[in-house]
Design an enzyme around this catalytic site. Structure first.
Site, PDB file in Angstrom:
ATOM      1  CE  LYS A  46       7.303   9.706   8.110  1.00 45.26           C
ATOM      2  NZ  LYS A  46       6.573   9.218   6.915  1.00 45.26           N
ATOM      3  CG  ASN A  78       2.514   0.829   4.751  1.00 46.97           C
ATOM      4  OD1 ASN A  78       3.165   0.902   5.789  1.00 46.97           O
ATOM      5  ND2 ASN A  78       1.664   1.776   4.367  1.00 46.97           N
ATOM      6  CB  SER A  90      -4.227  -3.093   8.033  1.00 45.24           C
ATOM      7  OG  SER A  90      -3.737  -1.858   8.445  1.00 45.24           O
ATOM      8  CE  LYS A 133       7.680   4.659   7.893  1.00 48.04           C
ATOM      9  NZ  LYS A 133       6.982   3.561   8.529  1.00 48.04           N
ATOM     10  CD  GLU A 163       3.892   3.996   5.952  1.00 47.78           C
ATOM     11  OE1 GLU A 163       4.949   3.417   6.224  1.00 47.78           O
ATOM     12  OE2 GLU A 163       2.816   3.739   6.514  1.00 47.78           O
ATOM     13  CD  GLU A 214       6.178   0.124   8.226  1.00 45.37           C
ATOM     14  OE1 GLU A 214       5.058   0.624   8.048  1.00 45.37           O
ATOM     15  OE2 GLU A 214       7.214   0.558   7.696  1.00 45.37           O
ATOM     16  N   GLY A 215       3.200   0.623  11.802  1.00 49.38           N
ATOM     17  CA  GLY A 215       2.040   0.423  12.666  1.00 49.38           C
ATOM     18  C   GLY A 215       1.549   1.676  13.368  1.00 49.38           C
ATOM     19  NE  ARG A 249      -2.230   1.819   3.257  1.00 50.09           N
ATOM     20  CZ  ARG A 249      -2.201   1.527   4.562  1.00 50.09           C
ATOM     21  NH1 ARG A 249      -2.908   0.522   5.041  1.00 50.09           N
ATOM     22  NH2 ARG A 249      -1.464   2.221   5.394  1.00 50.09           N
ATOM     23  NE  ARG A 258      -4.653   5.254   6.756  1.00 47.54           N
ATOM     24  CZ  ARG A 258      -3.393   4.974   7.042  1.00 47.54           C
ATOM     25  NH1 ARG A 258      -3.084   4.385   8.167  1.00 47.54           N
ATOM     26  NH2 ARG A 258      -2.438   5.286   6.193  1.00 47.54           N
TER      27      ARG A 258
HETATM   28  P1  ADP Z   1       3.715   4.177   9.875  1.00 45.15           P
HETATM   29  O1  ADP Z   1       4.510   3.197   9.083  1.00 45.15           O
HETATM   30  O2  ADP Z   1       3.894   4.002  11.335  1.00 45.15           O
HETATM   31  O3  ADP Z   1       2.276   4.218   9.453  1.00 45.15           O
HETATM   32  P2  ADP Z   1       3.947   6.768   8.558  1.00 45.15           P
HETATM   33  O4  ADP Z   1       5.163   7.182   7.810  1.00 45.15           O
HETATM   34  O5  ADP Z   1       2.776   6.406   7.743  1.00 45.15           O
HETATM   35  O6  ADP Z   1       4.374   5.596   9.562  1.00 45.15           O
HETATM   36  O7  ADP Z   1       3.557   7.939   9.546  1.00 45.15           O
HETATM   37  C1  ADP Z   1       2.413   7.850  10.375  1.00 45.15           C
HETATM   38  C2  ADP Z   1       1.489   9.037  10.146  1.00 45.15           C
HETATM   39  O8  ADP Z   1       2.198  10.253  10.349  1.00 45.15           O
HETATM   40  C3  ADP Z   1       0.919   9.152   8.746  1.00 45.15           C
HETATM   41  O9  ADP Z   1      -0.236   8.368   8.600  1.00 45.15           O
HETATM   42  C4  ADP Z   1       0.630  10.639   8.644  1.00 45.15           C
HETATM   43  O10 ADP Z   1      -0.609  10.964   9.283  1.00 45.15           O
HETATM   44  C5  ADP Z   1       1.749  11.254   9.466  1.00 45.15           C
HETATM   45  N1  ADP Z   1       2.867  11.632   8.566  1.00 45.15           N
HETATM   46  C6  ADP Z   1       3.926  10.878   8.227  1.00 45.15           C
HETATM   47  N2  ADP Z   1       4.747  11.528   7.383  1.00 45.15           N
HETATM   48  C7  ADP Z   1       4.195  12.744   7.159  1.00 45.15           C
HETATM   49  C8  ADP Z   1       4.563  13.883   6.379  1.00 45.15           C
HETATM   50  N3  ADP Z   1       5.681  13.912   5.657  1.00 45.15           N
HETATM   51  N4  ADP Z   1       3.737  14.962   6.404  1.00 45.15           N
HETATM   52  C9  ADP Z   1       2.611  14.960   7.147  1.00 45.15           C
HETATM   53  N5  ADP Z   1       2.211  13.921   7.907  1.00 45.15           N
HETATM   54  C10 ADP Z   1       2.985  12.811   7.918  1.00 45.15           C
HETATM   55 MG    MG Z   2       3.791   1.974   7.494  1.00 47.83          MG
HETATM   56 MG    MG Z   3       1.517   4.826   7.652  1.00 44.42          MG
END
Ligand code: ADP
Ligand code: MG
Ligand code: MG
Length: 516
Positions: free
Chosen positions: A406, A153, A158, A336, A151, A410-411, A133, A492
């Site tokens: 970051k 995945n 999920s 990441k 990101e 994950e999660g 995803r 979402r």
């Molecule tokens: P995970 O793998 O834990 O889901 P993410 O990289 O998706 O990690 O980060 C979790 C959440 O943080 C995202 O769903 C988003 O809401 C927020 N986020 C992450 N990166 C950004 C970004 N560059 N700008 C704005 N919000 C972000």
């Molecule tokens: Mg993720």
């Molecule tokens: Mg995410």
């Protein structure tokens, strides 16, 4: 974006019957159609003994999403699938990135060790399945709206099960409820795109199941879902299971097994060079199935590995003949750190960058440019010149406000935002800073919606994140791609005061797109 719609959307509901009517319809539809999760343990432990389900958090209306951005994200998914399949095959390159983060990250170091152990004895399964995803937010820069990847995945992506249901919920409301409001809303079907995510992900699993072929040992073959013990998002997974079971002419047996019970209920016969993974159902251990596909909805974070035996369990899966979704290498491709090196411009690498390595000129420049356009600025926090500059930004009390930092996790719930970044860095040794990446915050256009969560309404500014599912089956040895499909979407939505957006982590909610 409201200029794209005209009028006030979503409409303001009166506080009485009008609102209650819509909410009641949603409460009933969600339970009747499995748009549901298990309640938190405090409720679940009562007198109902595991028989309770509650509505998944959803928006009252589908959020507006720019059609061009939606189409762009969908169109690029098969290129992303191929890109990550190629990264998974480049063991040497992945290994070099693992080395860069492993010093400050035991979890990644341990995953790599699992891979090395299996490599030493030789892999017996070359096929690899990815249920991916790719997540985006719309970045607003003046009048310009452009999707930027949050990101990618590669493990336990999920909500594909619940997402199909959410799209159907909003379609249902568009037919039955929205036209009756005092400020009626008319949403033509074409503005609510179809969303076959459950079916698409199940089709990916089915493709791997069939590619595995018949059992050489004469057993019936099956698909094994590895899950977490206290999973609340179980109906999301069940939707995929039910779609998979009924996806072909022949029924496919599907089993769920907690990650913590792998070594109790699966074996690899020591005498068989094929290293078949055998599953013995707890209710009747005399029966044996051969596992064709292992689908991990667990094992993506350290909490699933409380002891060495959990790592032995992962090793058992990895060394077996079952097609892993994902393999350790594919899981690591989702770091990441990988996204950061892909997004690093060639001016910084002073030579061909990572994206060039995986998207050769023979693929055409259009593919390269299309992928490149979706990248936000992401920096390493190592001791390279770019890393040192990023360290300066991350530790500056003003500059840090533009960023999210970051770890390789994950999660949801693992990131550090804005001023929390310098605080976090001051807590860890500088030699470990390189295991994080620094990413510019994406700034989506302001939107308003109402979220129904645990029976209560939350109204206000929201931020939407679009995920596009991709299913890809490939051969690690030859590079042959047996399946490569875009497989539906997830929208979402979270309150604009919340940094994280995960639905399972309790921050976000399910939504669907009203294309504008
Ligand atoms: P995970 O793998 O834990 O889901 P993410 O990289 O998706 O990690 O980060 C979790 C959440 O943080 C995202 O769903 C988003 O809401 C927020 N986020 C992450 N990166 C950004 C970004 N560059 N700008 C704005 N919000 C972000
Ligand atoms: Mg993720
Ligand atoms: Mg995410």
């Amino acid at each position: 974006m409201s200029s794209l719609i005209g009028g006030i959307y979503p409409p303001t509901l009166d506080d009485g019957v009008e609102r209650d009517q819509l909410v009641q319809t949603i409460k009933d539809w969600t339970i009747a159609n499995g748009l549901a999760v298990r309640p938190p343990p405090a409720f679940a432990d009562g007198e109902f003994e595991g028989a309770l389900a509650i509505s998944a958090p959803v928006t009252l209306f589908p959020s507006p999403f720019p059609k061009a951005c939606f189409e762009e994200a969908r169109a690029i998914q098969t290129k992303y699938n191929e890109l990550y399949a190629r990264i998974s095959q480049d063991e040497e390159y992945l290994g070099s990135l693992v080395q860069e983060v492993a010093g400050g990250d035991d979890f990644i170091a341990n995953l790599w060790k699992v891979h090395l152990r299996v490599k030493e004895e030789g892999y017996v399964q070359n096929l690899s399945l990815g249920l991916f995803r790719s997540d985006y937010m719309v970045h607003q820069d003046g009048d310009n709206l452009q999707i930027k990847q949050v990101e990618f995945n590669t493990i336990a992506s999920s909500f594909g099960g619940l997402s199909t249901q959410t799209s159907l919920l909003h379609k249902h409301l568009a037919k039955t409820e929205y036209p009756l409001l005092k400020e009626p809303v008319s949403l033509p079907p074409a503005d609510l795109p179809p969303n076959p995510s459950a079916e698409g992900l199940a089709a990916g699993l089915a493709a791997a199941f069939h590619a595995y072929g018949k059992s050489a040992l004469g057993h019936q073959t099956c698909v094994l879902f590895l899950v977490q013990d206290e999973e609340r998002n179980v109906f999301d997974q069940r939707h995929l299971e039910y779609a998979l079971r009924s996806s072909g002419a022949e029924p496919i047996p599907v089993f769920r097994l907690p990650f913590s019970q792998i070594l109790t209920h699966t074996t690899i016969p020591p005498s068989s060079p094929g290293r078949q993974l055998l599953y013995h159902p707890p209710q009747n251990p005399a029966r044996t199935f051969e596992v064709a596909v292992v689908y991990l909805r667990a094992g993506y974070g350290p909490a699933d590995y409380p002891s060495q035996s959990a790592w032995e369990a992962r090793y058992q899966i990895e060394r077996s003949a079952a097609i892993a979704c994902p393999s350790v290498l594919t899981q690591l491709a989702g770091m990441k750190k990988v996204q950061q090196v892909l997004a690093t411009p060639e001016a910084v690498t002073s030579g061909p960058g990572a994206l060039r390595r995986f998207v050769p000129d023979s693929d055409g420049d259009a593919t390269y440019q299309a992928l490149w356009k979706t990248f936000a600025n992401i920096y390493p926090l190592d001791t390279s010149p770019a890393g040192l500059e990023a360290r300066r930004l991350a530790t500056d009390p003003e500059e840090c406000k533009r960023f999210v930092m970051k770890p390789q996790r994950e999660g949801g719930g693992n990131n550090f935002y804005r001023t929390a970044i310098p605080r976090r860095l001051s807590e860890i040794p500088e030699s470990h800073w390189g295991s994080y990446i620094l990413m510019e915050l994406i700034t989506p256009p302001p939107l308003v919606n109402t979220i129904l969560r645990n029976g209560k309404l939350e109204h206000g500014g929201v931020i939407c994140e679009l995920g596009i599912y991709g299913t890809c089956l490939w051969d690690q040895k030859t590079g042959a791609v047996l399946r490569n499909e875009e497989s539906g979407y997830l929208l979402r939505t979270k309150g604009d005061q919340s940094e994280e957006g995960g639905v399972a982590a309790g921050y976000g909610c399910m939504d669907s797109c009203r294309l504008v």
